[in-house]
Design a protein around this motif. Structure first.
Motif, PDB file in Angstrom:
ATOM      1  N   ARG A   1       0.744   4.402   5.769  1.00 33.01           N
ATOM      2  CA  ARG A   1      -0.676   4.494   5.436  1.00 33.01           C
ATOM      3  C   ARG A   1      -1.125   5.952   5.393  1.00 33.01           C
ATOM      4  NH1 ARG A   1      -4.321   1.240   9.277  1.00 33.01           N
ATOM      5  NH2 ARG A   1      -3.139   2.553  10.681  1.00 33.01           N
ATOM      6  N   ALA A   2      -0.639   6.770   6.322  1.00 34.96           N
ATOM      7  CA  ALA A   2      -0.997   8.189   6.339  1.00 34.96           C
ATOM      8  C   ALA A   2      -0.461   8.908   5.102  1.00 34.96           C
ATOM      9  CB  ALA A   2      -0.457   8.845   7.605  1.00 34.96           C
ATOM     10  N   ARG A   3       0.770   8.568   4.688  1.00 39.11           N
ATOM     11  CA  ARG A   3       1.338   9.188   3.484  1.00 39.11           C
ATOM     12  C   ARG A   3       0.584   8.762   2.228  1.00 39.11           C
ATOM     13  NH1 ARG A   3       7.615   8.099   4.034  1.00 39.11           N
ATOM     14  NH2 ARG A   3       6.838   6.426   5.330  1.00 39.11           N
ATOM     15  N   LEU A   4       0.171   7.499   2.177  1.00 42.34           N
ATOM     16  CA  LEU A   4      -0.534   6.997   0.996  1.00 42.34           C
ATOM     17  C   LEU A   4      -1.950   7.548   0.901  1.00 42.34           C
ATOM     18  CD1 LEU A   4       0.598   3.257   0.919  1.00 42.34           C
ATOM     19  CD2 LEU A   4       1.544   5.199  -0.352  1.00 42.34           C
TER      20      LEU A   4
ATOM     21  N   GLY B   1       4.222  12.985  -8.566  1.00 45.78           N
ATOM     22  CA  GLY B   1       3.784  12.125  -9.652  1.00 45.78           C
ATOM     23  C   GLY B   1       2.306  11.827  -9.548  1.00 45.78           C
ATOM     24  N   ARG B   2       1.883  10.823 -10.291  1.00 47.43           N
ATOM     25  CA  ARG B   2       0.470  10.432 -10.246  1.00 47.43           C
ATOM     26  C   ARG B   2       0.236   9.185  -9.421  1.00 47.43           C
ATOM     27  NH1 ARG B   2      -0.666  10.545 -16.502  1.00 47.43           N
ATOM     28  NH2 ARG B   2      -0.466   8.368 -15.975  1.00 47.43           N
ATOM     29  N   HIS B   3       1.317   8.504  -9.009  1.00 48.54           N
ATOM     30  CA  HIS B   3       1.190   7.248  -8.279  1.00 48.54           C
ATOM     31  C   HIS B   3       2.187   7.199  -7.125  1.00 48.54           C
ATOM     32  CE1 HIS B   3      -1.311   5.442 -11.430  1.00 48.54           C
ATOM     33  NE2 HIS B   3      -0.523   6.074 -12.275  1.00 48.54           N
ATOM     34  N   HIS B   4       1.857   6.373  -6.121  1.00 47.78           N
ATOM     35  CA  HIS B   4       2.782   6.060  -5.028  1.00 47.78           C
ATOM     36  C   HIS B   4       3.460   4.736  -5.357  1.00 47.78           C
ATOM     37  CE1 HIS B   4       1.443   9.096  -2.121  1.00 47.78           C
ATOM     38  NE2 HIS B   4       0.193   8.798  -2.463  1.00 47.78           N
ATOM     39  N   PHE B   5       4.758   4.678  -5.228  1.00 49.41           N
ATOM     40  CA  PHE B   5       5.547   3.470  -5.418  1.00 49.41           C
ATOM     41  C   PHE B   5       6.155   3.145  -4.055  1.00 49.41           C
ATOM     42  CE2 PHE B   5       9.684   1.538  -6.017  1.00 49.41           C
ATOM     43  CZ  PHE B   5       9.454   0.561  -6.957  1.00 49.41           C
ATOM     44  N   VAL B   6       5.813   1.991  -3.485  1.00 50.26           N
ATOM     45  CA  VAL B   6       6.287   1.601  -2.162  1.00 50.26           C
ATOM     46  C   VAL B   6       7.192   0.384  -2.296  1.00 50.26           C
ATOM     47  CG1 VAL B   6       5.635   0.890   0.165  1.00 50.26           C
ATOM     48  CG2 VAL B   6       4.147   2.438  -1.118  1.00 50.26           C
ATOM     49  N   ALA B   7       8.445   0.517  -1.902  1.00 48.61           N
ATOM     50  CA  ALA B   7       9.396  -0.593  -1.897  1.00 48.61           C
ATOM     51  C   ALA B   7       9.716  -0.922  -0.450  1.00 48.61           C
ATOM     52  CB  ALA B   7      10.667  -0.215  -2.649  1.00 48.61           C
TER      53      ALA B   7
ATOM     54  N   LEU C   1      -2.785  -3.700   2.166  1.00 52.54           N
ATOM     55  CA  LEU C   1      -2.764  -4.375   0.869  1.00 52.54           C
ATOM     56  C   LEU C   1      -4.148  -4.873   0.437  1.00 52.54           C
ATOM     57  CD1 LEU C   1       0.497  -6.485   1.216  1.00 52.54           C
ATOM     58  CD2 LEU C   1       0.164  -4.425  -0.157  1.00 52.54           C
ATOM     59  N   GLU C   2      -5.008  -5.157   1.410  1.00 48.43           N
ATOM     60  CA  GLU C   2      -6.344  -5.659   1.081  1.00 48.43           C
ATOM     61  C   GLU C   2      -7.205  -4.605   0.406  1.00 48.43           C
ATOM     62  OE1 GLU C   2      -7.754  -7.031   4.860  1.00 48.43           O
ATOM     63  OE2 GLU C   2      -7.030  -9.065   4.510  1.00 48.43           O
ATOM     64  N   GLU C   3      -6.992  -3.349   0.750  1.00 42.13           N
ATOM     65  CA  GLU C   3      -7.802  -2.270   0.191  1.00 42.13           C
ATOM     66  C   GLU C   3      -6.915  -1.107  -0.233  1.00 42.13           C
ATOM     67  OE1 GLU C   3     -10.956  -1.193   2.818  1.00 42.13           O
ATOM     68  OE2 GLU C   3     -11.461  -3.272   3.247  1.00 42.13           O
ATOM     69  N   PRO C   4      -6.043  -1.329  -1.221  1.00 42.20           N
ATOM     70  CA  PRO C   4      -5.174  -0.225  -1.645  1.00 42.20           C
ATOM     71  C   PRO C   4      -5.960   0.788  -2.471  1.00 42.20           C
ATOM     72  CG  PRO C   4      -4.859  -2.071  -3.097  1.00 42.20           C
ATOM     73  CD  PRO C   4      -5.821  -2.525  -2.011  1.00 42.20           C
ATOM     74  N   ASN C   5      -5.457   2.023  -2.499  1.00 42.04           N
ATOM     75  CA  ASN C   5      -6.078   2.975  -3.409  1.00 42.04           C
ATOM     76  C   ASN C   5      -5.497   2.752  -4.802  1.00 42.04           C
ATOM     77  OD1 ASN C   5      -3.617   4.473  -3.648  1.00 42.04           O
ATOM     78  ND2 ASN C   5      -4.140   5.602  -1.801  1.00 42.04           N
TER      79      ASN C   5
END
Length: 77
Positions: A29-32, A39-45, A64-68
Motif C-alpha cells: 500500500r505504501a509503494r502504491l 511507467g505510468r501504472h502499477h501492476f501488482v501480481a 482493492l475497495e479504493e484503488p488509485n
C-alpha cells in the motif's frame, strides 16, 4: 520503458508454509501510494493468493475497495 512498475507478492517463510501477511500488504500500500517510477501504472501480481493470512486478506480488501487509477491487480492461485 515499460508502461508498468511491477510488484510481485508471494508467500513468505519456508517453501510450502509461507503466507502473505498484513505487513506485506501494508508495504505494498505504501509503494502504491507513490507515483510509479518507470511507467505510468502499477501492476501488482499476487501469487499464491490463497496463502494470505486473514489479516492480510482484510488489508488487501481495503486496498482493492479504493484503488488509485494507476494500480492494476492480478491474484493468482
Amino acid at each position: 520503458m515499460s508502461p508498468f512498475d511491477t510488484h510481485r507478492l508471494t508467500g513468505e517463510g519456508l517453501p510450502g508454509q509461507g503466507s502473505i501477511s498484513i505487513e506485506t500488504i501494508r508495504r505494498l500500500r505504501a509503494r502504491l501510494a507513490m507515483k510509479p517510477h518507470s511507467g505510468r501504472h502499477h501492476f501488482v501480481a499476487i501469487g499464491a493468493a490463497e496463502t494470505m493470512t486473514p489479516e492480510g486478506q482484510n488489508a488487501l480488501l481495503k486496498l482493492l475497495e479504493e484503488p488509485n487509477e494507476q494500480s492494476h491487480f492480478f491474484l493468482i492461485i
